[in-house]
Design a protein around this motif. Structure first.
Motif, PDB file in Angstrom:
ATOM      1  N   THR A   1      42.475  38.758  38.013  1.00 55.92           N
ATOM      2  CA  THR A   1      41.364  37.619  38.065  1.00 55.92           C
ATOM      3  C   THR A   1      41.923  36.617  38.859  1.00 55.92           C
ATOM      4  O   THR A   1      43.192  36.590  39.314  1.00 55.92           O
ATOM      5  CB  THR A   1      41.138  37.023  36.553  1.00 55.92           C
TER       6      THR A   1
ATOM      7  N   LYS B   1      42.237  33.656  38.628  1.00 55.38           N
ATOM      8  CA  LYS B   1      43.215  32.720  38.163  1.00 55.38           C
ATOM      9  C   LYS B   1      44.743  33.171  37.930  1.00 55.38           C
ATOM     10  O   LYS B   1      45.402  32.586  38.238  1.00 55.38           O
ATOM     11  CB  LYS B   1      42.644  32.425  36.616  1.00 55.38           C
ATOM     12  N   ILE B   2      44.760  34.515  37.752  1.00 54.67           N
ATOM     13  CA  ILE B   2      46.190  34.926  37.521  1.00 54.67           C
ATOM     14  C   ILE B   2      46.642  34.932  39.260  1.00 54.67           C
ATOM     15  O   ILE B   2      47.859  34.648  39.569  1.00 54.67           O
ATOM     16  CB  ILE B   2      46.176  36.543  36.975  1.00 54.67           C
TER      17      ILE B   2
ATOM     18  N   ASP C   1      45.218  36.344  31.261  1.00 55.18           N
ATOM     19  CA  ASP C   1      44.212  35.084  31.708  1.00 55.18           C
ATOM     20  C   ASP C   1      43.219  35.207  30.312  1.00 55.18           C
ATOM     21  O   ASP C   1      42.646  35.904  29.758  1.00 55.18           O
ATOM     22  CB  ASP C   1      43.353  35.763  32.641  1.00 55.18           C
TER      23      ASP C   1
ATOM     24  N   ASP D   1      40.744  33.520  29.596  1.00 56.71           N
ATOM     25  CA  ASP D   1      39.189  33.362  29.889  1.00 56.71           C
ATOM     26  C   ASP D   1      38.654  34.911  29.792  1.00 56.71           C
ATOM     27  O   ASP D   1      37.642  35.253  29.023  1.00 56.71           O
ATOM     28  CB  ASP D   1      38.682  32.995  31.298  1.00 56.71           C
ATOM     29  N   CYS D   2      39.436  35.970  30.110  1.00 58.30           N
ATOM     30  CA  CYS D   2      39.131  37.293  30.099  1.00 58.30           C
ATOM     31  C   CYS D   2      39.182  37.701  28.594  1.00 58.30           C
ATOM     32  O   CYS D   2      38.344  38.509  28.312  1.00 58.30           O
ATOM     33  CB  CYS D   2      40.318  37.940  31.068  1.00 58.30           C
TER      34      CYS D   2
ATOM     35  N   ALA E   1      43.022  41.791  30.334  1.00 57.48           N
ATOM     36  CA  ALA E   1      43.256  40.301  30.554  1.00 57.48           C
ATOM     37  C   ALA E   1      44.673  40.023  31.107  1.00 57.48           C
ATOM     38  O   ALA E   1      44.859  38.959  31.594  1.00 57.48           O
ATOM     39  CB  ALA E   1      43.218  39.384  29.357  1.00 57.48           C
TER      40      ALA E   1
ATOM     41  N   TYR F   1      50.611  32.649  29.016  1.00 52.29           N
ATOM     42  CA  TYR F   1      49.140  32.617  28.937  1.00 52.29           C
ATOM     43  C   TYR F   1      48.536  31.287  29.516  1.00 52.29           C
ATOM     44  O   TYR F   1      48.902  30.635  29.322  1.00 52.29           O
ATOM     45  CB  TYR F   1      49.224  32.689  27.512  1.00 52.29           C
ATOM     46  N   ILE F   2      47.472  31.855  30.402  1.00 49.12           N
ATOM     47  CA  ILE F   2      46.837  30.716  31.238  1.00 49.12           C
ATOM     48  C   ILE F   2      45.287  30.799  31.062  1.00 49.12           C
ATOM     49  O   ILE F   2      44.957  31.573  30.670  1.00 49.12           O
ATOM     50  CB  ILE F   2      47.306  30.850  32.501  1.00 49.12           C
TER      51      ILE F   2
END
Lengths: 379, 379
Positions: free
Chosen positions: A2, A4-5, A22, A24-25, A261, A378-379
């Motif tokens: 992703t 974000k990652i 991620d 969100d995933c 994720a 963990y983001i």
């Protein structure tokens, strides 16, 4: 991976090896499964990744949870999950574990034999129980052994015995195998469960649910059906086999929920032909291996996708044997299924291993060869 | 089981699962090996069991130590072992690990390819190096893969390159495979090493030692040669292949030193036929399995001996499948090689698994299924 990652790795440059997930995933996966089977109740299989951030996220979305030990009960309750949302889906439990769960307020337990049923009657009197069936795992890339589950005939008898022992016979469960890529696997198992369900009704026992376990796959390197396709196959089978109205569906997704994720961020420790001729494959050693969390590469079962800094130049790839960082010679990830990697790949390069959010952080050894457990973000 | 461990278990009744190690037994193993090959230098392979109590005991006896990572350097130095007694026998090291070891004062390093040699020249300039040969592992119950070691021709070239890079070419190493039960395995490997040794002498390089790695077996359930037999075979081969005087022998025993000194104390979680007929084997689930430390049961390679409270009554034994406590279906110890166990064995019984002092505590997962790492007792 992703965006974000990708951004996290670029900006934070975390030490390797590490796992980046991620959230969100994870949220997207939960919603997709919920939409595919709206009337089902989802019990996230905590063992796939028990990180508090994941548990809290799923709890907020309405998820229930399946746990395997007192340790996992504690992790969940510490994350703010009430005991009523926890099922003890493990069929093999010490008497102490059952008593602990009962004392904490858990009401739903799995079993697959009379000895376990008697333990439940003694240490969690009056609880709801579901019996696990052994079903075929055709189509699963990580098929389960005969370790769990019983025969239809035995399940029919046991659920009546449960009632006689003062327990509430609440359901049947099965597991079609982890990383299951065939939607048809569910239909056969549902037919089997329905047969027992109807026979039990004639004995005055109406089960509340069919628990279909986990098994929904994560994309690694070959196409998988969508979760909607699984949802349709399951819904169709339920309508077919329960024409007068179906019991509730329970699901225990683990890999599905968190696998895609996560990314394992690792470094190349060594890339060398080690005295072999030009036609021998290179050996590429990463700083994570089978004892650092990638246990599911055993037998080369789960085949991950690797991203390197040199991927634009696809012409230069050559097949590599991939190994972990320990001086244990079993610590080889892929030796039969060689991984094509760029010729330019060298010591110190960073490599990302995709779809590693499930069954990585907890499989990690406490410190084999003196390597510390995996860092997690963990983001 | 030693009387000391038996007494500890009876008096202390420790919580299960746990590992109990008798340090007297470790001492006995060290002395027996030292007596079998008096002129050799013993480098205990820390990865087999890095417990401080074992490290201190061996340090007092005069042992050297072989480490695999910065983490193991720290463990050793914290146990009071000077850096000069540590060898970095792992052929695959990050540049950071080499620099760390060099800074801490380690002077002896393994390698098996030119890329690693260049890393050593850059990050541990002037250090002593030894080149690992790949040798056949015939006779080993835990044979090593092709992950480590190079060809004789390549070793010959590399040790000259080491000199050219400003390093001190100090030795050759090989590993005949772990749990090696054939004394002849050493003779063949020594012959190969001797060939390179003599060729290097003609190039003006005189190696200090031949490092024969580990491999000496632990008694599990079938007879093994005594350490004296291994000592004689090695001494004879050295005299034969080095008629003008042999270089020093280095040994890296791990399993040999601690395997027989340990007992895993475990509890039966469930014993059941689980709906199978009278002729199907029982399933016995213990509270330790493949993810709790018994990783060497993978492929049923290492076959342990089990002691139960009902062993007097040998007539009542029947074959069992043995499984671990997690809800991972891969967590099965023996399914092909059934274990004959007493019919009386039931939930809650304590079972001892013999000769489990090596490669158990560190293979243990950080918390798979929520189970905490193994308790350890060194007495």
């Amino acid at each position: 991976m992703t965006p974000k990652i990708a951004r996290f790795l670029t900006e934070q440059k975390p030490a390797t090896p590490c796992l980046v997930v991620d959230l969100d995933c994870v949220r997207g996966q939960y919603r997709a499964l919920h939409d595919a089977l709206p009337s089902s109740r989802i019990h996230y299989a905590v063992k796939a990744n028990p990180a508090p951030a994941i548990l809290k996220e799923l709890n907020n979305l309405g998820s229930f949870f399946d746990i395997a030990s007192p340790g996992e009960i504690d992790i969940c309750m510490k994350a703010g999950i009430p005991a009523q949302k926890l099922s003890f889906g493990h069929t093999v439990k010490t008497a102490r574990s059952i008593a602990y769960a009962h004392q904490k307020g858990l009401t739903l337990y799995a079993f697959d034999c009379i000895e376990e049923l008697r333990k439940l009657a003694e240490h969690a009197p009056g609880c709801e129980v579901f019996c696990r069936l052994g079903v075929l795992n055709t189509g699963a890339q990580w098929p389960l052994s005969r370790k769990f589950g019983t025969t239809p005939e035995s399940a029919f008898t046991l659920l009546q015995q449960a009632r006689d022992l003062g327990l509430k016979p609440a359901g049947l469960s099965f597991h079609v195998g982890s990383q299951q890529t065939s939607t048809e696997a569910y239909g056969d198992a549902i037919a089997q469960a329905a047969g027992i369900y109807h026979r039990l009704r004639q004995q005055g026992i109406t089960l509340d649910f069919i628990n279909m376990g986990g098994g929904f796959p994560t994309y690694y390197n070959s196409p998988i059906p969508s979760i909607d396709q699984f949802g349709k196959a399951i819904a169709t089978a339920m309508t077919t086999h329960f024409p007068e109205g179906a019991p509730r569906i329970l699901l225990e997704p683990g890999r599905y929920m968190v696998g895609s994720a996560g990314v394992v961020h690792t470094e190349v420790v060594l890339s060398s032909k080690r005295g072999g001729g030009d036609n021998t494959p290179r050996w590429v050693y990463l700083d994570i291996g089978r004892f650092g969390g990638l246990a599911e590469t055993e037998g080369e079962s789960i085949r991950y996708t690797f991203q390197t800094p040199h991927d634009e130049n696809t012409a230069s790839r050559s097949p590599c044997i991939l190994a972990g960082p320990t001086c244990d010679s079993m610590d080889v990830l892929y030796e039969k299924n060689l991984v094509p990697l760029p010729e330019e790949l060298k010591t110190g390069d960073r490599v990302n291993i995709l779809a590693t959010g499930a069954y990585v952080s907890t499989y990690c050894s406490t410190g084999f060869n003196g390597f510390p457990p995996l860092d997690e973000h963990y983001i």
